[in-house]
Design an enzyme around this catalytic site. Structure first.
Site, PDB file in Angstrom:
ATOM      1  N   ASP A 111       0.821  -1.218   0.000  1.00 21.69           N
ATOM      2  CA  ASP A 111       0.000   0.000   0.000  1.00 21.69           C
ATOM      3  C   ASP A 111       0.856   1.269   0.000  1.00 21.69           C
ATOM      4  O   ASP A 111       0.688   2.142  -0.834  1.00 21.69           O
ATOM      5  CB  ASP A 111      -0.841   0.037   1.294  1.00 21.69           C
ATOM      6  CG  ASP A 111      -2.295  -0.322   1.039  1.00 21.69           C
ATOM      7  OD1 ASP A 111      -2.762  -0.117  -0.084  1.00 21.69           O
ATOM      8  OD2 ASP A 111      -2.945  -0.790   1.992  1.00 21.69           O
ATOM      9  N   GLU A 134      -5.649   6.871  -0.079  1.00 21.85           N
ATOM     10  CA  GLU A 134      -6.087   6.155   1.119  1.00 21.85           C
ATOM     11  C   GLU A 134      -5.096   6.242   2.282  1.00 21.85           C
ATOM     12  O   GLU A 134      -5.501   6.361   3.430  1.00 21.85           O
ATOM     13  CB  GLU A 134      -6.363   4.682   0.775  1.00 21.85           C
ATOM     14  CG  GLU A 134      -7.017   3.970   1.937  1.00 21.85           C
ATOM     15  CD  GLU A 134      -7.489   2.564   1.616  1.00 21.85           C
ATOM     16  OE1 GLU A 134      -7.055   1.999   0.606  1.00 21.85           O
ATOM     17  OE2 GLU A 134      -8.290   2.050   2.410  1.00 21.85           O
ATOM     18  N   ASP A 199      -6.508   4.478  -4.730  1.00 24.59           N
ATOM     19  CA  ASP A 199      -6.446   3.355  -3.796  1.00 24.59           C
ATOM     20  C   ASP A 199      -5.254   2.509  -4.245  1.00 24.59           C
ATOM     21  O   ASP A 199      -5.307   1.846  -5.275  1.00 24.59           O
ATOM     22  CB  ASP A 199      -7.743   2.530  -3.832  1.00 24.59           C
ATOM     23  CG  ASP A 199      -7.804   1.568  -2.651  1.00 24.59           C
ATOM     24  OD1 ASP A 199      -6.751   1.313  -2.037  1.00 24.59           O
ATOM     25  OD2 ASP A 199      -8.906   1.079  -2.335  1.00 24.59           O
ATOM     26  N   ILE A 201      -3.815  -0.228  -3.081  1.00 25.99           N
ATOM     27  CA  ILE A 201      -4.201  -1.647  -3.203  1.00 25.99           C
ATOM     28  C   ILE A 201      -5.656  -1.749  -2.779  1.00 25.99           C
ATOM     29  O   ILE A 201      -5.980  -1.724  -1.587  1.00 25.99           O
ATOM     30  CB  ILE A 201      -3.335  -2.591  -2.341  1.00 25.99           C
ATOM     31  CG1 ILE A 201      -1.878  -2.573  -2.816  1.00 25.99           C
ATOM     32  CG2 ILE A 201      -3.891  -4.027  -2.422  1.00 25.99           C
ATOM     33  CD1 ILE A 201      -0.984  -3.613  -2.151  1.00 25.99           C
ATOM     34  N   ASP A 202      -6.532  -1.829  -3.758  1.00 30.03           N
ATOM     35  CA  ASP A 202      -7.955  -2.011  -3.477  1.00 30.03           C
ATOM     36  C   ASP A 202      -8.193  -3.519  -3.437  1.00 30.03           C
ATOM     37  O   ASP A 202      -7.738  -4.234  -4.329  1.00 30.03           O
ATOM     38  CB  ASP A 202      -8.759  -1.345  -4.607  1.00 30.03           C
ATOM     39  CG  ASP A 202     -10.253  -1.518  -4.412  1.00 30.03           C
ATOM     40  OD1 ASP A 202     -10.704  -1.523  -3.252  1.00 30.03           O
ATOM     41  OD2 ASP A 202     -10.960  -1.645  -5.425  1.00 30.03           O
ATOM     42  N   THR A 204      -7.630  -5.578  -0.344  1.00 30.65           N
ATOM     43  CA  THR A 204      -6.433  -6.077   0.371  1.00 30.65           C
ATOM     44  C   THR A 204      -6.539  -7.579   0.671  1.00 30.65           C
ATOM     45  O   THR A 204      -5.537  -8.285   0.611  1.00 30.65           O
ATOM     46  CB  THR A 204      -6.229  -5.296   1.679  1.00 30.65           C
ATOM     47  OG1 THR A 204      -7.461  -5.269   2.380  1.00 30.65           O
ATOM     48  CG2 THR A 204      -5.794  -3.879   1.407  1.00 30.65           C
ATOM     49  N   ASP A 356     -12.534   3.933  -3.883  1.00 28.80           N
ATOM     50  CA  ASP A 356     -13.003   2.573  -4.142  1.00 28.80           C
ATOM     51  C   ASP A 356     -13.906   2.490  -5.370  1.00 28.80           C
ATOM     52  O   ASP A 356     -14.294   1.380  -5.773  1.00 28.80           O
ATOM     53  CB  ASP A 356     -13.788   2.038  -2.931  1.00 28.80           C
ATOM     54  CG  ASP A 356     -12.877   1.550  -1.819  1.00 28.80           C
ATOM     55  OD1 ASP A 356     -11.752   1.125  -2.128  1.00 28.80           O
ATOM     56  OD2 ASP A 356     -13.298   1.603  -0.641  1.00 28.80           O
TER      57      ASP A 356
END
Ligand code: AMP
Ligand code: MG
Length: 415
Positions: A111, A134, A199, A201-202, A204, A356
């Site tokens: 992330d 994020e 984001d 890493i959308d 996770t 998101d």
């Protein structure tokens, strides 16, 4: 009788001499010689970047008139591609067991690392744009071992092609600068001006299990999504691959989805170097809802799965839902691998985050879909960091969206 001019002719000024055709030609030839003597693509790119910055704004606006948001799209695609490399490497390192149990979670590392790389590119190219991302660096500021680990990865992650990497601009100098860049993502968002939303890493949970996740980046202007890019490292490259819960378990993985408002949606293989050729994608025409497929979150806490099953039944959908993490759902229906995406609120208080949904919303709409919330309203990205005025998400081909929405509202007793 006119008086004869007896004054001697003044010598030509330096400006007059410069304007002589022979002098002008010499100047042009000299400039060309300097340009062609620069051989490396990186140096040429840097020079080009420099010239872009030196160009007066009016001229820059004229040059982008033919293909609006072309520069934003190219930088976003390359930045997402580079960050996806980092996330893949983090996953492989952790899968190999080179990360001990007490080390930081691979999600945390991926992330922060992906956010640092993408925001560096945005800072280099669009220093005046706001960013809603994020992550914030506070956890890194309090953890020297963690930040050094992430810095080690960030400084080594480069696109394989020198020219492509050069297009992303200046690299980070040190770990302090990396944390400052990560903290550029703290904007409150809103309805005015240009706002990027990220984001890193959308999905996770999907990332951790080697399933679906996405690196999601979008540009909003005055609250409207103008550019959206989704890097999905674990989706099949093949747009026609059928949508199943284990989609992407085979070979040929990694796809980059993108869209620019009014210009359609595209998919291309997610590579490690230059951008691959893109091709237009479109949602599938759904003739008979009985054969339609719908997807939803793997996490029951993110979307009400029992209500979704009731809605599917009402619509006559016979196939079980395909559960997958992240905005890979938006990309999958945009390219016609699936048809409908339902996200039904599990609580009255949860507000969806703009990072998101922004990229996925535009990609689906540009592929011929319609995206609303459960009340039938368009997602409003201009409210702030969250979709505070929306509730859930219904994405479907435009021709059947009304029918799907009616079933949703019946089951949720919204009508
Ligand atoms: P998905 O992979 O589609 O389930 O979505 C992942 C995203 O769900 C995460 O990035 C979270 O921001 C978001 N999320 C977290 N809690 C909730 C919730 N209660 N309802 C909906 N989404 C949530
Ligand atoms: Mg997310």
């Amino acid at each position: 009788m006119p008086v004869a001019n007896t004054h001697p002719k003044p010598p030509p000024s330096i400006f007059t001499s410069l304007l002589k055709p022979t002098t002008l030609i010499t100047l042009v030839v000299l400039t060309l010689a300097i340009f062609t003597s620069i051989k490396t693509p990186l140096a040429t790119t840097r020079l080009a970047n420099l010239l872009t910055h030196l160009t007066p704004p009016t001229q820059q606006q004229t040059s982008t008139m033919t293909s609006i948001y072309a520069r934003e799209l190219e930088i976003a695609l390359l930045a997402v591609q580079r960050a996806s490399l980092l996330t893949r490497r983090v996953f492989l390192d952790s899968a190999k067991g080179t990360v001990s149990k007490d080390d930081a979670s691979p999600v945390t590392i991926g992330d922060f690392g992906a956010q640092a790389l993408i925001l560096t590119a945005l800072r280099n190219h669009f220093p005046h744009d706001a960013i809603v991302a994020e992550e914030e660096a506070v956890a890194l500021r309090n953890d020297p071992a963690l930040r050094e680990r992430i810095w080690g990865l960030v400084k080594e992650t480069r696109l394989g092609d020198v020219g492509a990497e050069g297009l992303l601009g200046r690299e980070l100098g040190d770990v302090e600068e990396m944390m400052d860049v990560i903290d550029l993502g703290g904007s409150a968002g809103g309805r005015v001006g240009r706002v990027w939303t990220l984001d890193p890493i959308d999905g996770t949970k999907g990332f951790l299990r080697g399933g679906q996740y996405a690196v999601a980046l979008a540009l909003l202007e005055d609250g409207e999504v103008k550019v959206g890019v989704l890097g999905c490292p674990n989706l099949p490259v093949d747009d026609a691959a059928p949508l199943t819960a284990d989609v992407g378990d085979g070979e040929g993985r990694g796809v980059l989805f993108s869209a620019v408002v009014g210009q359609g949606a595209t998919s291309r293989p997610l590579g490690e170097s230059q951008l691959a050729e893109g091709k237009k994608i479109a949602m599938k025409e759904v003739g008979d809802l009985a054969g339609a497929s719908f997807c939803e979150s793997v996490e029951a806490g993110h979307s009400n799965q029992s209500e979704a099953a009731q809605i599917a039944q009402k619509l006559g959908i016979t196939k079980p839902s395909v559960r997958m993490d992240s905005q890979a759902k938006y990309g999958s229906i945009a390219r016609g691998a699936g048809d409908i995406y339902l996200r039904l609120p599990t609580s009255k208080t949860y507000q969806e985050k703009i990072w998101d949904h922004a990229a996925g919303d535009l990609i689906v709409r540009e592929a011929g879909g319609q995206v609303t919330d459960t009340k039938g309203q368009r997602l409003d990205f201009g409210v702030g960091r969250t979709l505070a005025t929306n509730s859930g998400v219904i994405a479907a081909p435009a021709a059947i969206h009304g029918q799907v929405l009616a079933a949703v509202q019946e089951v949720l007793k919204l009508k």
